[in-house]
Design a protein around this motif. Structure first.
Motif, PDB file in Angstrom:
ATOM      1  N   GLU A 180      87.105  21.374   5.043  1.00 25.56           N
ATOM      2  CA  GLU A 180      86.138  21.009   3.983  1.00 25.56           C
ATOM      3  C   GLU A 180      86.157  21.871   2.901  1.00 25.56           C
ATOM      4  O   GLU A 180      85.959  21.851   1.707  1.00 25.56           O
ATOM      5  N   ALA A 181      86.702  23.468   3.215  1.00 25.76           N
ATOM      6  CA  ALA A 181      86.683  24.532   2.144  1.00 25.76           C
ATOM      7  C   ALA A 181      87.746  24.484   1.406  1.00 25.76           C
ATOM      8  O   ALA A 181      87.903  25.238   0.363  1.00 25.76           O
ATOM      9  N   THR A 182      88.884  23.544   1.848  1.00 28.95           N
ATOM     10  CA  THR A 182      90.467  23.728   1.265  1.00 28.95           C
ATOM     11  C   THR A 182      90.741  22.456   0.879  1.00 28.95           C
ATOM     12  O   THR A 182      91.110  21.587   1.529  1.00 28.95           O
ATOM     13  N   ALA A 229      93.108   7.850  -4.217  1.00 28.02           N
ATOM     14  CA  ALA A 229      91.823   8.718  -4.713  1.00 28.02           C
ATOM     15  C   ALA A 229      90.643   8.370  -3.553  1.00 28.02           C
ATOM     16  O   ALA A 229      90.029   9.636  -3.587  1.00 28.02           O
ATOM     17  N   ARG A 230      90.740   7.296  -2.897  1.00 31.58           N
ATOM     18  CA  ARG A 230      89.616   6.941  -2.128  1.00 31.58           C
ATOM     19  C   ARG A 230      89.917   7.695  -0.705  1.00 31.58           C
ATOM     20  O   ARG A 230      88.996   7.812  -0.038  1.00 31.58           O
ATOM     21  N   LEU A 231      91.301   7.856  -0.608  1.00 34.37           N
ATOM     22  CA  LEU A 231      91.706   8.354   0.845  1.00 34.37           C
ATOM     23  C   LEU A 231      91.980   9.835   0.818  1.00 34.37           C
ATOM     24  O   LEU A 231      91.940  10.336   1.923  1.00 34.37           O
ATOM     25  N   TYR A 232      92.400  10.490  -0.261  1.00 35.85           N
ATOM     26  CA  TYR A 232      92.837  11.995   0.026  1.00 35.85           C
ATOM     27  C   TYR A 232      91.958  13.034   0.343  1.00 35.85           C
ATOM     28  O   TYR A 232      92.545  13.670   1.058  1.00 35.85           O
ATOM     29  N   HIS A 233      90.763  12.860   0.587  1.00 35.68           N
ATOM     30  CA  HIS A 233      89.808  13.686   1.199  1.00 35.68           C
ATOM     31  C   HIS A 233      89.962  13.723   2.554  1.00 35.68           C
ATOM     32  O   HIS A 233      89.622  14.812   3.302  1.00 35.68           O
TER      33      HIS A 233
END
Length: 86
Positions: free
Chosen positions: A61-63, A51-55
């Motif tokens: 940024e839009a997907t 959860a800390r890394l998945y971004h």
């Protein structure tokens, strides 16, 4: 975190309840809930890490979508279902 806390508490309560029954099926249910508790305990740090890394792995940024995000969401859905059934 609250989902994991609920799972831990419910699994512990159910394991204790079924262990006291003294029957073979009770012992098997107790073992299943003990296993569920242990899996939850081990899964929490891994999901927190993802959860800390998945971004970082989103398409842009839009997907906001990738396999790690989907894995975390699927695991959370399974945990919520396990809590509901417990």
């Amino acid at each position: 975190r609250p989902l994991f806390q609920s799972l831990q508490a419910l699994a512990e309560d159910n394991a204790s309840f079924f262990q006291r029954s003294g029957t073979e099926s009770g012992r098997r249910f107790a073992a299943a809930f003990a296993t569920l508790r242990e899996h939850g305990r081990r899964l929490e740090p891994a999901l927190r890490h993802f959860a800390r890394l998945y971004h970082r792995f989103d398409l842009d940024e839009a997907t906001p979508g990738n396999g790690y995000r989907s894995l975390v969401q699927t695991a959370r859905c399974c945990l919520a279902h396990a809590v509901h059934k417990s």
